[in-house]
Design a protein around this motif. Structure first.
Motif, mmCIF file in Angstrom:
data_model
loop_
_atom_site.group_PDB
_atom_site.id
_atom_site.type_symbol
_atom_site.label_atom_id
_atom_site.label_comp_id
_atom_site.label_asym_id
_atom_site.label_seq_id
_atom_site.Cartn_x
_atom_site.Cartn_y
_atom_site.Cartn_z
ATOM 1 N N ASP A 169 2.231 5.736 -7.306
ATOM 2 C CA ASP A 169 1.048 6.612 -8.161
ATOM 3 C C ASP A 169 1.029 7.946 -7.311
ATOM 4 O O ASP A 169 1.431 8.773 -8.507
ATOM 5 N N GLN A 170 1.830 8.777 -7.021
ATOM 6 C CA GLN A 170 2.676 10.206 -6.149
ATOM 7 C C GLN A 170 3.387 10.737 -7.378
ATOM 8 O O GLN A 170 3.473 11.836 -8.270
ATOM 9 N N ALA A 182 0.940 3.966 -3.123
ATOM 10 C CA ALA A 182 0.884 5.754 -2.877
ATOM 11 C C ALA A 182 1.868 5.821 -3.608
ATOM 12 O O ALA A 182 2.018 7.246 -4.210
ATOM 13 N N VAL A 227 2.725 10.744 1.540
ATOM 14 C CA VAL A 227 3.378 8.858 1.906
ATOM 15 C C VAL A 227 4.313 9.549 3.512
ATOM 16 O O VAL A 227 5.364 10.601 3.318
ATOM 17 N N ARG A 262 0.721 -1.262 0.041
ATOM 18 C CA ARG A 262 -0.471 -0.018 0.146
ATOM 19 C C ARG A 262 0.633 1.275 0.127
ATOM 20 O O ARG A 262 1.112 2.339 -0.798
#
Length: 173
Positions: A65-66, A62, A80, A58
């Motif tokens: 994706d960022q 994240a 994050v 996870r």
């Protein structure tokens, strides 16, 4: 191997390698947060990690994706949780880097002043170079006096590209 890298290697719980427009980027996490983001061939790269490849973790997902949104020009924010490993001085320098807004730069002397050590420009340079979280802790935004592009552990071509992506308006030397 730097102190930060050796600690990250011991504490790493998962890793993932992602493709970026500037080459492969290894992401590494600990139980406490994202601890590493190194370009392939980067100075102070962690090398092979014993932690499992977990592209669906996870936190790593994240971060990926960022970073994808960052490279697409859709966002310049990273939220994050970070797990910064280094000396107290290095972590202080890296926290100052987090305050540099996208599209802006500051000099190594500016960072040295912000950490309360205006005579420690070389030490600041060394700390910036050993930053284990490329892009996310924006060491690419630190330039020499007068805006000159000086050293970047990931390569000056990447530093130029990252600053251009962020819309840096100043002439880059």
């Amino acid at each position: 191997m730097s102190f930060a890298t050796s600690v990250i290697r011991r504490r790493c719980t998962a890793q993932a390698t992602i493709a970026t427009p500037l080459g492969a980027l290894l992401l590494a996490r600990t139980a406490d947060g994202l601890a590493g983001a190194w370009f392939e061939g980067q100075k102070y790269h962690a090398g092979a990690l014993d932690a499992p490849q977990c592209p669906d973790d996870r936190l790593l997902r994240a971060a990926a994706d960022q970073l994808e949104a960052y490279f697409a020009g859709r966002s310049s924010r990273f939220d994050v949780p970070l797990d910064l490993h280094g000396t107290d001085f290095q972590r202080n320098v890296w926290r100052q880097l987090l305050a540099i807004v996208p599209g802006q730069t500051c000099s190594y002397l500016d960072v040295a002043r912000r950490v309360g050590s205006p005579g420690a420009v070389r030490a600041v340079g060394a700390a910036v170079g050993k930053n284990p979280l490329s892009i996310i802790v924006p060491c690419h935004r630190v330039v020499g006096s007068g805006g000159a592009l000086t050293g970047y552990a990931g390569g000056l071509h990447r530093k130029r590209a990252l600053l251009a992506l962020e819309g840096h308006q100043q002439e880059l030397h």
